[in-house]
Write an enzyme that holds these catalytic residues in place. Sequence first.
Site, PDB file in Angstrom:
ATOM      1  N   ARG A 239      40.900  40.197  43.152  1.00  0.00           N
ATOM      2  CA  ARG A 239      40.240  41.585  43.314  1.00  0.00           C
ATOM      3  C   ARG A 239      40.090  41.860  44.770  1.00  0.00           C
ATOM      4  NH1 ARG A 239      42.703  42.330  39.425  1.00  0.00           N
ATOM      5  NH2 ARG A 239      42.205  43.168  37.304  1.00  0.00           N
ATOM      6  N   GLU A 267      42.420  49.455  48.170  1.00  0.00           N
ATOM      7  CA  GLU A 267      43.681  49.688  47.435  1.00  0.00           C
ATOM      8  C   GLU A 267      43.275  50.826  46.548  1.00  0.00           C
ATOM      9  OE1 GLU A 267      45.584  47.303  43.828  1.00  0.00           O
ATOM     10  OE2 GLU A 267      44.779  46.060  45.545  1.00  0.00           O
ATOM     11  N   HIS A 284      50.065  44.036  45.659  1.00  0.00           N
ATOM     12  CA  HIS A 284      49.345  43.477  44.253  1.00  0.00           C
ATOM     13  C   HIS A 284      50.705  43.470  43.181  1.00  0.00           C
ATOM     14  CE1 HIS A 284      45.608  44.538  41.742  1.00  0.00           C
ATOM     15  NE2 HIS A 284      46.314  43.723  41.249  1.00  0.00           N
TER      16      HIS A 284
END
EC number: 1.1.1.290
Length: 386
Positions: A239, A267, A284
């Site tokens: 993350r 993000e 990602h």
Amino acid sequence: MKNLTIVADSNIASLDEFFNPVALGQNTEQQVQVIRVAGRDINAQLMADVQPDVLLIRSVTSINESLLSDNNSVKFVGSATIGTDHVDQEYLAERNITFANAAGCSKHSVAQYVVTAILTLRPQYWQQSTKPLTVGIIGLGNIGSTLAQYANDLGWKILGYDPLLATSDINNASLEQVLSQSDIVSLHVPLTDKKDTDAQDAVSNSISNNVSDYPTRHLINAETLTLMSPHTMLINSARGPVIDAAALEADIDATERQVVLDVFEHEPQISESLLSKLAIATPHIAGYTLEGKLRGTQIIYDALCEKLAVLPVLSMHQLLPLNTYLWFELKEHPDRLQKFYDIKKDDAALRNKITNGKVKGSDFDQLRRDYHLRREWQAQTISVTI
């Protein structure tokens, strides 16, 4: 029985194949309506207007009271992702809403991404040496423990840290030891905040029960970065906010550290300033293989079938074409790594989206949405089944 209405993130793989009357064991007189929506567009107004029975999401959709307060119909929420930090499970339990996530669905995909990043940047690590490479793994859940299997298969030494698990052959070091004694540090933790703090209130889209005695937000910060040798490569496919982006930029400026990021603190927007300093950057997609995606859908499909008290009739293996990417072949022929996965191509695609000093959120999402799914490397010694 009433018709079944499903609101689903349009980026979930094979929705039509898994979520139709036949696959869900519904009688022919009952319809299954699937409403496809971009994950970031699943909002409270939609949930109130449509009143779906089932909600299928990915990590870009936060599930909490503000989303569902005006919805009285949802009985099942399925997330086709490993992580759960976007879901307020305590709230769902209070509402008696069944929740399922796809634990472990992309563990091989992400582990293979990490191995690819390491060997792309440092191909010398294919070779055994008198002093074996030390891989530090922070977080030893599904993905971290799978990465340890690949590392072991390559003859690499493993230092692992996970305070939530018992000591083991791979959970064998402190955080300080992992950071200070590893050639590579790879992060595989959920995003959590401190207990009994107002910190999470200041974070947009935070989840009320996403707290821990071992918080991971900014686990990698100015202080912990100083524990790492400049030679140590840092990889984050967990993350984004696990790393303090500002501290990371300062560290790279000072040490020229090789850093690989698949996730980013802010993000889906990424600054050109950060991107320009990274050895490899991808949007990602570490878990984006055909097998990983289908496995994620399979897991929430199976869970929904259980909720509906019907037997699953579809297996992901019925949808998979032949896979010719074999792990033992790659180990015997390291020069074929680019054929197995050209990570630099994904890196270039992200960098090509820079405009006016940043990658826009819409462009970041587009790269993920239109990503050409890789194939997992099949192995006999490392299980790749569900």
